[in-house]
Design a protein around this motif. Structure first.
Motif, PDB file in Angstrom:
ATOM      1  N   ARG A 194       0.833  -1.210   0.000  1.00 40.63           N
ATOM      2  CA  ARG A 194       0.000   0.000   0.000  1.00 40.63           C
ATOM      3  C   ARG A 194       0.863   1.253   0.000  1.00 40.63           C
ATOM      4  O   ARG A 194       0.567   2.208  -0.724  1.00 40.63           O
ATOM      5  N   VAL A 195       1.923   1.272   0.764  1.00 38.00           N
ATOM      6  CA  VAL A 195       2.830   2.430   0.786  1.00 38.00           C
ATOM      7  C   VAL A 195       3.531   2.584  -0.566  1.00 38.00           C
ATOM      8  O   VAL A 195       3.622   3.692  -1.110  1.00 38.00           O
ATOM      9  N   ILE A 196       4.007   1.474  -1.125  1.00 35.69           N
ATOM     10  CA  ILE A 196       4.659   1.518  -2.436  1.00 35.69           C
ATOM     11  C   ILE A 196       3.683   2.000  -3.501  1.00 35.69           C
ATOM     12  O   ILE A 196       4.058   2.755  -4.408  1.00 35.69           O
ATOM     13  N   MET A 197       2.417   1.594  -3.386  1.00 38.50           N
ATOM     14  CA  MET A 197       1.405   2.012  -4.344  1.00 38.50           C
ATOM     15  C   MET A 197       1.207   3.528  -4.324  1.00 38.50           C
ATOM     16  O   MET A 197       1.124   4.163  -5.380  1.00 38.50           O
ATOM     17  N   VAL A 198       1.159   4.115  -3.154  1.00 35.34           N
ATOM     18  CA  VAL A 198       0.996   5.565  -3.048  1.00 35.34           C
ATOM     19  C   VAL A 198       2.201   6.279  -3.647  1.00 35.34           C
ATOM     20  O   VAL A 198       2.050   7.247  -4.409  1.00 35.34           O
ATOM     21  N   ILE A 199       3.389   5.807  -3.335  1.00 33.87           N
ATOM     22  CA  ILE A 199       4.603   6.415  -3.892  1.00 33.87           C
ATOM     23  C   ILE A 199       4.616   6.277  -5.413  1.00 33.87           C
ATOM     24  O   ILE A 199       4.953   7.224  -6.133  1.00 33.87           O
ATOM     25  N   ALA A 200       4.226   5.113  -5.926  1.00 32.16           N
ATOM     26  CA  ALA A 200       4.193   4.891  -7.372  1.00 32.16           C
ATOM     27  C   ALA A 200       3.171   5.793  -8.052  1.00 32.16           C
ATOM     28  O   ALA A 200       3.438   6.320  -9.143  1.00 32.16           O
ATOM     29  N   ILE A 201       2.022   5.987  -7.434  1.00 27.91           N
ATOM     30  CA  ILE A 201       1.005   6.884  -8.006  1.00 27.91           C
ATOM     31  C   ILE A 201       1.563   8.290  -8.130  1.00 27.91           C
ATOM     32  O   ILE A 201       1.404   8.948  -9.168  1.00 27.91           O
ATOM     33  N   ILE A 202       2.228   8.761  -7.109  1.00 25.92           N
ATOM     34  CA  ILE A 202       2.804  10.110  -7.135  1.00 25.92           C
ATOM     35  C   ILE A 202       3.886  10.212  -8.201  1.00 25.92           C
ATOM     36  O   ILE A 202       3.915  11.179  -8.979  1.00 25.92           O
TER      37      ILE A 202
ATOM     38  N   VAL B 224      -6.827   7.088 -11.476  1.00 25.13           N
ATOM     39  CA  VAL B 224      -8.049   6.316 -11.716  1.00 25.13           C
ATOM     40  C   VAL B 224      -7.865   4.855 -11.322  1.00 25.13           C
ATOM     41  O   VAL B 224      -8.782   4.235 -10.772  1.00 25.13           O
ATOM     42  N   VAL B 225      -6.713   4.290 -11.571  1.00 24.39           N
ATOM     43  CA  VAL B 225      -6.458   2.891 -11.231  1.00 24.39           C
ATOM     44  C   VAL B 225      -5.914   2.757  -9.807  1.00 24.39           C
ATOM     45  O   VAL B 225      -6.306   1.865  -9.059  1.00 24.39           O
ATOM     46  N   GLY B 226      -5.026   3.661  -9.417  1.00 28.40           N
ATOM     47  CA  GLY B 226      -4.350   3.543  -8.133  1.00 28.40           C
ATOM     48  C   GLY B 226      -5.233   3.777  -6.929  1.00 28.40           C
ATOM     49  O   GLY B 226      -5.117   3.075  -5.919  1.00 28.40           O
ATOM     50  N   PHE B 227      -6.116   4.758  -7.003  1.00 32.42           N
ATOM     51  CA  PHE B 227      -6.964   5.065  -5.851  1.00 32.42           C
ATOM     52  C   PHE B 227      -7.904   3.905  -5.496  1.00 32.42           C
ATOM     53  O   PHE B 227      -7.987   3.511  -4.325  1.00 32.42           O
ATOM     54  N   PRO B 228      -8.621   3.322  -6.474  1.00 35.12           N
ATOM     55  CA  PRO B 228      -9.445   2.154  -6.114  1.00 35.12           C
ATOM     56  C   PRO B 228      -8.626   0.969  -5.601  1.00 35.12           C
ATOM     57  O   PRO B 228      -9.073   0.250  -4.701  1.00 35.12           O
ATOM     58  N   LEU B 229      -7.423   0.761  -6.160  1.00 37.23           N
ATOM     59  CA  LEU B 229      -6.578  -0.315  -5.649  1.00 37.23           C
ATOM     60  C   LEU B 229      -6.165  -0.058  -4.207  1.00 37.23           C
ATOM     61  O   LEU B 229      -6.133  -0.976  -3.381  1.00 37.23           O
ATOM     62  N   PHE B 230      -5.846   1.200  -3.896  1.00 36.30           N
ATOM     63  CA  PHE B 230      -5.501   1.570  -2.525  1.00 36.30           C
ATOM     64  C   PHE B 230      -6.678   1.285  -1.587  1.00 36.30           C
ATOM     65  O   PHE B 230      -6.500   0.717  -0.507  1.00 36.30           O
ATOM     66  N   LEU B 231      -7.878   1.675  -1.993  1.00 42.37           N
ATOM     67  CA  LEU B 231      -9.068   1.404  -1.172  1.00 42.37           C
ATOM     68  C   LEU B 231      -9.312  -0.095  -1.026  1.00 42.37           C
ATOM     69  O   LEU B 231      -9.674  -0.566   0.060  1.00 42.37           O
TER      70      LEU B 231
ATOM     71  N   VAL C  91      -7.075  -2.591  -1.123  1.00 41.03           N
ATOM     72  CA  VAL C  91      -6.087  -3.155  -0.199  1.00 41.03           C
ATOM     73  C   VAL C  91      -6.416  -2.753   1.238  1.00 41.03           C
ATOM     74  O   VAL C  91      -6.316  -3.564   2.159  1.00 41.03           O
ATOM     75  N   SER C  92      -6.846  -1.502   1.431  1.00 38.36           N
ATOM     76  CA  SER C  92      -7.218  -1.049   2.775  1.00 38.36           C
ATOM     77  C   SER C  92      -8.406  -1.830   3.313  1.00 38.36           C
ATOM     78  O   SER C  92      -8.430  -2.212   4.486  1.00 38.36           O
ATOM     79  N   MET C  93      -9.399  -2.097   2.457  1.00 37.51           N
ATOM     80  CA  MET C  93     -10.562  -2.871   2.899  1.00 37.51           C
ATOM     81  C   MET C  93     -10.183  -4.314   3.221  1.00 37.51           C
ATOM     82  O   MET C  93     -10.704  -4.898   4.172  1.00 37.51           O
ATOM     83  N   VAL C  94      -9.255  -4.884   2.455  1.00 34.92           N
ATOM     84  CA  VAL C  94      -8.798  -6.244   2.738  1.00 34.92           C
ATOM     85  C   VAL C  94      -8.103  -6.290   4.094  1.00 34.92           C
ATOM     86  O   VAL C  94      -8.317  -7.218   4.882  1.00 34.92           O
ATOM     87  N   ILE C  95      -7.305  -5.273   4.389  1.00 32.54           N
ATOM     88  CA  ILE C  95      -6.629  -5.220   5.688  1.00 32.54           C
ATOM     89  C   ILE C  95      -7.650  -5.117   6.822  1.00 32.54           C
ATOM     90  O   ILE C  95      -7.551  -5.821   7.831  1.00 32.54           O
ATOM     91  N   ILE C  96      -8.634  -4.267   6.669  1.00 30.14           N
ATOM     92  CA  ILE C  96      -9.650  -4.093   7.718  1.00 30.14           C
ATOM     93  C   ILE C  96     -10.455  -5.376   7.908  1.00 30.14           C
ATOM     94  O   ILE C  96     -10.695  -5.821   9.044  1.00 30.14           O
ATOM     95  N   GLN C  97     -10.879  -6.008   6.808  1.00 30.54           N
ATOM     96  CA  GLN C  97     -11.655  -7.237   6.923  1.00 30.54           C
ATOM     97  C   GLN C  97     -10.818  -8.379   7.519  1.00 30.54           C
ATOM     98  O   GLN C  97     -11.323  -9.182   8.296  1.00 30.54           O
ATOM     99  N   GLY C  98      -9.546  -8.437   7.160  1.00 31.62           N
ATOM    100  CA  GLY C  98      -8.667  -9.462   7.740  1.00 31.62           C
ATOM    101  C   GLY C  98      -8.472  -9.252   9.223  1.00 31.62           C
ATOM    102  O   GLY C  98      -8.419 -10.215   9.996  1.00 31.62           O
ATOM    103  N   ASP C  99      -8.359  -7.975   9.640  1.00 29.19           N
ATOM    104  CA  ASP C  99      -8.244  -7.689  11.064  1.00 29.19           C
ATOM    105  C   ASP C  99      -9.495  -8.140  11.813  1.00 29.19           C
ATOM    106  O   ASP C  99      -9.409  -8.675  12.914  1.00 29.19           O
TER     107      ASP C  99
END
Length: 99
Positions: free
Chosen positions: A33-41, A63-70, A72-80
């Motif tokens: 997720r961190v690498i994804m944000v850096i790559a988007i920038i 357009v592609v990166g923001f939904p992927l970030f969301l 991955v974040s939802m997968v982390i929350i659901q896994g928790d």
């Protein structure tokens, strides 16, 4: 002194295998997720003038990166919620304290 199999089975465990596996996967998802944000920038800044289907690559990165970030974040929350309920409780307390 070494424990017998019966002693290990009868002893209460603070963590189980599923939680340990989830924590490993969670750490990799967080790094991705961190690498994804850096790559988007970086993509948005470097490839601003390159176009694909009449949109610049910087737009596609968002357009592609923001939904992927969301996602991955939802997968982390659901896994928790499923594998590490104590982490979910701490997250909820932090959210409630901010509100």
């Amino acid at each position: 002194m070494a424990q017998t199999f019966r002693e290990r089975v009868d002893a209460p465990e603070d963590t189980n295998d599923a939680r340990e596996i989830w924590m490993l996967i969670r750490s990799w998802l967080t790094i991705i997720r961190v690498i994804m944000v850096i790559a988007i920038i970086i993509i948005a800044e470097i490839f601003e003038e390159v176009t694909l289907l009449n949109f610049s690559l910087s737009v596609w990165a968002i357009v592609v990166g923001f939904p992927l970030f969301l996602l991955v974040s939802m997968v982390i929350i659901q896994g928790d919620k499923r594998f590490a309920p104590d982490l979910e409780e701490r997250r909820r307390k932090r959210v409630e304290d901010r509100a």
